[in-house]
Design a protein around this motif. Structure first.
Motif, PDB file in Angstrom:
ATOM      1  N   MET A   1       0.790  -1.249  -0.066  1.00  9.91           N
ATOM      2  CA  MET A   1       0.114  -0.050  -0.049  1.00  9.91           C
ATOM      3  C   MET A   1       0.877   1.337  -0.129  1.00  9.91           C
ATOM      4  O   MET A   1       1.815   1.385   0.871  1.00  9.91           O
ATOM      5  N   LEU A   2       0.518   2.176  -0.717  1.00  4.18           N
ATOM      6  CA  LEU A   2       1.495   3.344  -0.980  1.00  4.18           C
ATOM      7  C   LEU A   2       0.966   4.143   0.536  1.00  4.18           C
ATOM      8  O   LEU A   2      -0.040   4.314   1.071  1.00  4.18           O
ATOM      9  N   PRO A   3       2.084   4.854   0.840  1.00  4.33           N
ATOM     10  CA  PRO A   3       2.013   5.758   2.151  1.00  4.33           C
ATOM     11  C   PRO A   3       1.213   6.867   2.028  1.00  4.33           C
ATOM     12  O   PRO A   3       1.136   7.460   0.736  1.00  4.33           O
ATOM     13  N   PHE A   4       0.436   7.609   2.940  1.00  2.87           N
ATOM     14  CA  PHE A   4      -0.226   8.694   3.037  1.00  2.87           C
ATOM     15  C   PHE A   4       0.728   9.901   3.583  1.00  2.87           C
ATOM     16  O   PHE A   4       1.096   9.689   4.673  1.00  2.87           O
ATOM     17  N   VAL A   5       0.905  10.866   2.767  1.00  2.00           N
ATOM     18  CA  VAL A   5       1.682  11.854   3.544  1.00  2.00           C
ATOM     19  C   VAL A   5       1.001  13.150   3.683  1.00  2.00           C
ATOM     20  O   VAL A   5       1.373  14.150   4.111  1.00  2.00           O
ATOM     21  N   GLY A   6      -0.462  13.294   3.748  1.00  2.00           N
ATOM     22  CA  GLY A   6      -1.272  14.312   3.996  1.00  2.00           C
ATOM     23  C   GLY A   6      -2.844  13.623   3.863  1.00  2.00           C
ATOM     24  O   GLY A   6      -2.822  12.689   3.183  1.00  2.00           O
ATOM     25  N   LYS A  44      -8.554  -0.985   6.591  1.00  6.90           N
ATOM     26  CA  LYS A  44      -9.498   0.074   7.402  1.00  6.90           C
ATOM     27  C   LYS A  44      -9.446  -0.117   8.713  1.00  6.90           C
ATOM     28  O   LYS A  44     -10.369   0.538   9.446  1.00  6.90           O
ATOM     29  N   THR A  45      -8.457  -0.823   9.538  1.00  4.28           N
ATOM     30  CA  THR A  45      -8.465  -0.883  10.788  1.00  4.28           C
ATOM     31  C   THR A  45      -7.992   0.342  11.292  1.00  4.28           C
ATOM     32  O   THR A  45      -7.388   0.999  10.412  1.00  4.28           O
ATOM     33  N   LEU A  46      -8.045   0.664  12.648  1.00  5.85           N
ATOM     34  CA  LEU A  46      -7.537   1.820  13.307  1.00  5.85           C
ATOM     35  C   LEU A  46      -5.704   1.690  12.906  1.00  5.85           C
ATOM     36  O   LEU A  46      -5.250   2.749  12.582  1.00  5.85           O
ATOM     37  N   GLN A  47      -5.390   0.356  13.406  1.00  2.00           N
ATOM     38  CA  GLN A  47      -3.942   0.384  13.383  1.00  2.00           C
ATOM     39  C   GLN A  47      -3.402   0.440  11.841  1.00  2.00           C
ATOM     40  O   GLN A  47      -2.440   0.960  11.460  1.00  2.00           O
ATOM     41  N   SER A  51      -0.785   3.405  10.361  1.00  2.51           N
ATOM     42  CA  SER A  51       0.487   2.924   9.945  1.00  2.51           C
ATOM     43  C   SER A  51       0.879   3.483   8.676  1.00  2.51           C
ATOM     44  O   SER A  51       2.130   3.528   8.416  1.00  2.51           O
ATOM     45  N   GLN A  52      -0.202   3.889   7.771  1.00 11.69           N
ATOM     46  CA  GLN A  52       0.083   4.165   6.309  1.00 11.69           C
ATOM     47  C   GLN A  52       0.359   5.651   6.337  1.00 11.69           C
ATOM     48  O   GLN A  52       0.652   5.850   5.285  1.00 11.69           O
ATOM     49  N   ARG A  64      -1.160   5.713  17.613  1.00 10.22           N
ATOM     50  CA  ARG A  64      -2.383   5.294  17.315  1.00 10.22           C
ATOM     51  C   ARG A  64      -3.363   5.388  18.652  1.00 10.22           C
ATOM     52  O   ARG A  64      -4.648   5.618  18.133  1.00 10.22           O
ATOM     53  N   ARG A  65      -2.871   5.371  19.783  1.00  6.83           N
ATOM     54  CA  ARG A  65      -3.980   5.453  20.740  1.00  6.83           C
ATOM     55  C   ARG A  65      -4.477   6.985  20.985  1.00  6.83           C
ATOM     56  O   ARG A  65      -5.604   7.024  21.147  1.00  6.83           O
ATOM     57  N   ALA A  66      -3.570   7.699  20.346  1.00  5.64           N
ATOM     58  CA  ALA A  66      -4.107   9.456  20.206  1.00  5.64           C
ATOM     59  C   ALA A  66      -5.112   9.407  19.384  1.00  5.64           C
ATOM     60  O   ALA A  66      -6.227  10.147  19.379  1.00  5.64           O
ATOM     61  N   MET A  67      -4.894   8.600  18.203  1.00  7.46           N
ATOM     62  CA  MET A  67      -6.049   8.518  17.053  1.00  7.46           C
ATOM     63  C   MET A  67      -7.467   8.028  17.519  1.00  7.46           C
ATOM     64  O   MET A  67      -8.435   8.689  17.457  1.00  7.46           O
TER      65      MET A  67
END
Length: 244
Positions: A1-6, A44-47, A51-52, A64-67
């Motif tokens: 999967m491609l990373p998200f930069v924003g 589509k999980t929170l983790q 991570s992406q 991740r806990r903050a999200m």
């Protein structure tokens, strides 16, 4: 999967109309990031969503806990968000154009997440087997060229039969102490509270219709629904607002 930069600009623009419903900027950013992942991430999980994303100087990431806290625990206005959403959506529909609001329900399967709200283990008539799922009710506005979700509700699980069986199995002829009697009374009150709080699909959809009609954002809309949600009480509610 491609990373998200924003966060994509389309999502930024769409979410800008809801900024005032979030008391903290950090919470708003978490929800925007989560929404981006729901739309674009394969996991589509929170983790998986967290991570992406790639941390940058412009958009530093917390854990991740903050999200999780920002999305599920922060006191942002969920009901107000849906009211604002219907207001934003209604602007795309001409005041006198034909609009139909479709009512429906479906099963959202959660075989590995039995602790999620509303998940129950019952017979799934679609797959013809026992399954764990949520009952999800939806309202969708549509005309000739577009459709928009304007309402969603998850039906709470009904444990009345199991709770009543427990009460029958644990009843006693008499209680020797006040503490034991009070504990039994609390169990009976909890049983009655859960029984009163449970809403049928018809009751949930009726409440959804009353909310939509009370806001008046779709003044010319009529309603459509199939035999799966067809009920005389629901029809009465719709016709009570002068809708077909």
């Amino acid at each position: 999967m491609l990373p998200f930069v924003g966060i994509p600009n389309t999502i930024k623009q769409g979410m800008s109309a809801y900024r005032d419903l979030f008391p903290r900027q950090a919470g708003f950013e978490h929800v925007s990031r989560y929404l981006s992942g729901l739309l674009l991430s394969e996991n589509k999980t929170l983790q998986g969503i967290h991570s992406q994303f790639v941390s940058t100087t412009e958009q530093p990431l917390s854990g991740r806990r903050a999200m999780h806290a920002g999305v599920f625990e922060s006191p942002w206005e969920q009901e107000a968000l849906m009211v604002r959403h219907r207001l934003q959506v209604s602007q795309h529909y001409a005041p006198r154009a034909r609009v139909v609001i479709s009512l429906d329900w479906t099963l959202g399967h959660h075989e590995r997440s039995k602790q999620i709200f509303g998940v129950k283990r019952q017979y799934d008539y679609v797959d013809n087997c026992m399954s764990c799922y949520q009952t999800i009710l939806t309202a969708v506005a549509a005309n000739r060229v577009r459709q928009d979700g304007i309402g969603v509700a998850v039906q709470a699980a009904q444990w009345e039969a199991a709770e009543l069986e427990y009460l029958k199995m644990t009843r006693q002829g008499e209680y020797e102490t006040i503490a034991a009697a009070m504990e039994r009374l609390s169990e009976l009150v909890a049983y009655q509270h859960n029984r009163d709080a449970y809403q049928t699909r018809t009751e949930l959809l009726s409440a959804m219709i009353e909310q939509i009609e009370g806001e008046g954002q779709f003044p010319t809309a009529d309603y459509a629904f199939d035999a799966g949600v067809c009920a005389a009480d629901l029809t009465t509610v719709i016709e009570g607002f002068g809708r077909d």
